[in-house]
Design an enzyme around this catalytic site. Structure first.
Site, PDB file in Angstrom:
ATOM      1  N   MET A  60       9.960  -2.991  -4.423  1.00 50.27           N
ATOM      2  CA  MET A  60      10.993  -2.671  -5.399  1.00 50.27           C
ATOM      3  C   MET A  60      12.227  -3.560  -5.295  1.00 50.27           C
ATOM      4  O   MET A  60      13.197  -3.352  -5.992  1.00 50.27           O
ATOM      5  CB  MET A  60      11.461  -1.208  -5.192  1.00 50.27           C
ATOM      6  CG  MET A  60      10.362  -0.195  -5.328  1.00 50.27           C
ATOM      7  SD  MET A  60       9.770  -0.153  -7.032  1.00 50.27           S
ATOM      8  CE  MET A  60       8.448   1.018  -6.848  1.00 50.27           C
ATOM      9  N   HIS A  64       2.271  -4.421 -12.025  1.00 45.81           N
ATOM     10  CA  HIS A  64       3.300  -3.700 -12.782  1.00 45.81           C
ATOM     11  C   HIS A  64       2.628  -2.574 -13.567  1.00 45.81           C
ATOM     12  O   HIS A  64       1.598  -2.815 -14.216  1.00 45.81           O
ATOM     13  CB  HIS A  64       4.043  -4.651 -13.726  1.00 45.81           C
ATOM     14  CG  HIS A  64       5.091  -3.953 -14.532  1.00 45.81           C
ATOM     15  ND1 HIS A  64       6.322  -3.587 -14.010  1.00 45.81           N
ATOM     16  CD2 HIS A  64       5.079  -3.507 -15.811  1.00 45.81           C
ATOM     17  CE1 HIS A  64       7.007  -2.950 -14.945  1.00 45.81           C
ATOM     18  NE2 HIS A  64       6.285  -2.885 -16.039  1.00 45.81           N
ATOM     19  N   ASN A 118       2.017  -9.829  -8.426  1.00 44.39           N
ATOM     20  CA  ASN A 118       2.665  -8.522  -8.559  1.00 44.39           C
ATOM     21  C   ASN A 118       1.833  -7.596  -9.438  1.00 44.39           C
ATOM     22  O   ASN A 118       1.160  -8.049 -10.364  1.00 44.39           O
ATOM     23  CB  ASN A 118       4.069  -8.677  -9.181  1.00 44.39           C
ATOM     24  CG  ASN A 118       4.820  -7.350  -9.260  1.00 44.39           C
ATOM     25  OD1 ASN A 118       4.866  -6.594  -8.287  1.00 44.39           O
ATOM     26  ND2 ASN A 118       5.387  -7.057 -10.429  1.00 44.39           N
ATOM     27  N   GLY A 156       2.634   2.837  -0.636  1.00 42.50           N
ATOM     28  CA  GLY A 156       1.609   1.873  -0.256  1.00 42.50           C
ATOM     29  C   GLY A 156       0.206   2.204  -0.724  1.00 42.50           C
ATOM     30  O   GLY A 156      -0.776   1.801  -0.108  1.00 42.50           O
ATOM     31  N   THR A 157       0.075   2.937  -1.848  1.00 46.28           N
ATOM     32  CA  THR A 157      -1.278   3.244  -2.325  1.00 46.28           C
ATOM     33  C   THR A 157      -1.980   1.983  -2.824  1.00 46.28           C
ATOM     34  O   THR A 157      -3.192   1.851  -2.703  1.00 46.28           O
ATOM     35  CB  THR A 157      -1.258   4.294  -3.466  1.00 46.28           C
ATOM     36  OG1 THR A 157      -0.541   3.768  -4.576  1.00 46.28           O
ATOM     37  CG2 THR A 157      -0.653   5.602  -2.991  1.00 46.28           C
ATOM     38  N   ASN A 158      -1.206   1.034  -3.358  1.00 41.45           N
ATOM     39  CA  ASN A 158      -1.832  -0.236  -3.785  1.00 41.45           C
ATOM     40  C   ASN A 158      -2.240  -1.054  -2.564  1.00 41.45           C
ATOM     41  O   ASN A 158      -3.265  -1.726  -2.567  1.00 41.45           O
ATOM     42  CB  ASN A 158      -0.869  -1.019  -4.678  1.00 41.45           C
ATOM     43  CG  ASN A 158      -0.881  -0.501  -6.103  1.00 41.45           C
ATOM     44  OD1 ASN A 158      -1.834  -0.697  -6.829  1.00 41.45           O
ATOM     45  ND2 ASN A 158       0.161   0.205  -6.483  1.00 41.45           N
ATOM     46  N   ILE A 169      14.446  -7.089  -5.515  1.00 36.12           N
ATOM     47  CA  ILE A 169      14.451  -8.397  -6.184  1.00 36.12           C
ATOM     48  C   ILE A 169      14.734  -9.470  -5.135  1.00 36.12           C
ATOM     49  O   ILE A 169      15.561  -9.273  -4.252  1.00 36.12           O
ATOM     50  CB  ILE A 169      15.554  -8.428  -7.276  1.00 36.12           C
ATOM     51  CG1 ILE A 169      15.284  -7.323  -8.308  1.00 36.12           C
ATOM     52  CG2 ILE A 169      15.632  -9.789  -7.946  1.00 36.12           C
ATOM     53  CD1 ILE A 169      14.064  -7.548  -9.191  1.00 36.12           C
TER      54      ILE A 169
END
Ligand code: GRF
Length: 197
Positions: free
Chosen positions: A92, A111, A109, A12-14, A94
């Site tokens: 992560m 990436h 998102n 969860g750093t983002n 789908i």
């Protein structure tokens, strides 16, 4: 003020970058909930510290491994929390169907490569960085894009380049891309979408 729902799977750093950007870079959106597909994602702790409601929805344990049921349950939670925009921050799993339909052009998102390089099926976590080192590119980076039915295929919103340095390992490169690119462009791109209409 747009209501943001964040989907996570791990550290969860983002998510933390988004939490820290609220009120400064992120002015037009507020994180109203965090949903994880893993019960022990450290990102859940980050959300709790920031007094953000959380929910765990696991594809196997809660949805019988069914991708449509998984998408339906996530979508139901986003609706319950009156989410306008969904951000996948290190998510992560789908998903498809109902979530993509209900939130068309409103799922963002991050990436860890410069799409269209090193992206698509199976390219997550350390893999994009391993592929970049393997190929021998001198520059990589991160991409923020809208999500559609093609993995990593939606419209590109923002990109930031990062130089590869001699002796880089995948782990060292991943950390540099997160620090110098992901954590900077994700809040900026989310603000851009939140303030658009
Ligand atoms: C990061 O490499 C990010 O680019 C990718 O997932 C990894 C973990 O992100 N999407 P986070 O620390 O869980 O935000």
């Amino acid at each position: 003020m747009k209501r943001i729902g964040v989907l996570i799977s791990g550290g969860g750093t983002n998510l933390q970058a988004l939490i820290d950007a609220q009120g400064s870079v992120l002015k037009s959106g507020k994180i109203v909930c965090v949903c994880s597909n893993s019960a022990n994602a450290y990102g859940l702790e980050r959300a709790k510290k920031a007094d953000i409601p959380t929910k765990v929805i696991r594809k196997k344990a809660d949805c019988g491994g069914d991708i449509d049921e998984f998408s339906r349950q996530i979508c139901a939670y986003m609706k319950e929390m009156r989410v306008d925009i969904i951000v996948l921050a290190g998510f992560m799993a789908i998903f498809g169907g109902e979530l993509l339909k209900e939130y068309a052009d409103r799922i963002i998102n991050i990436h860890p490569s410069l799409i269209p390089s090193f992206c698509g099926e199976g390219m997550y976590g350390l893999k994009p960085h391993m592929a970049a080192l393997e190929y021998g590119v001198k520059v990589t980076g991160a991409t923020v894009h809208l999500v559609n039915e093609v993995v990593d295929g939606g419209r590109i919103l923002m990109q930031k380049a990062v130089y590869i340095e001699d002796g880089d390992t995948p782990e060292v490169l991943q950390k540099r891309v997160m620090e110098q690119a992901e954590w900077i462009i994700l809040p900026q791109a989310v603000e851009m979408v939140c303030s658009a209409d």
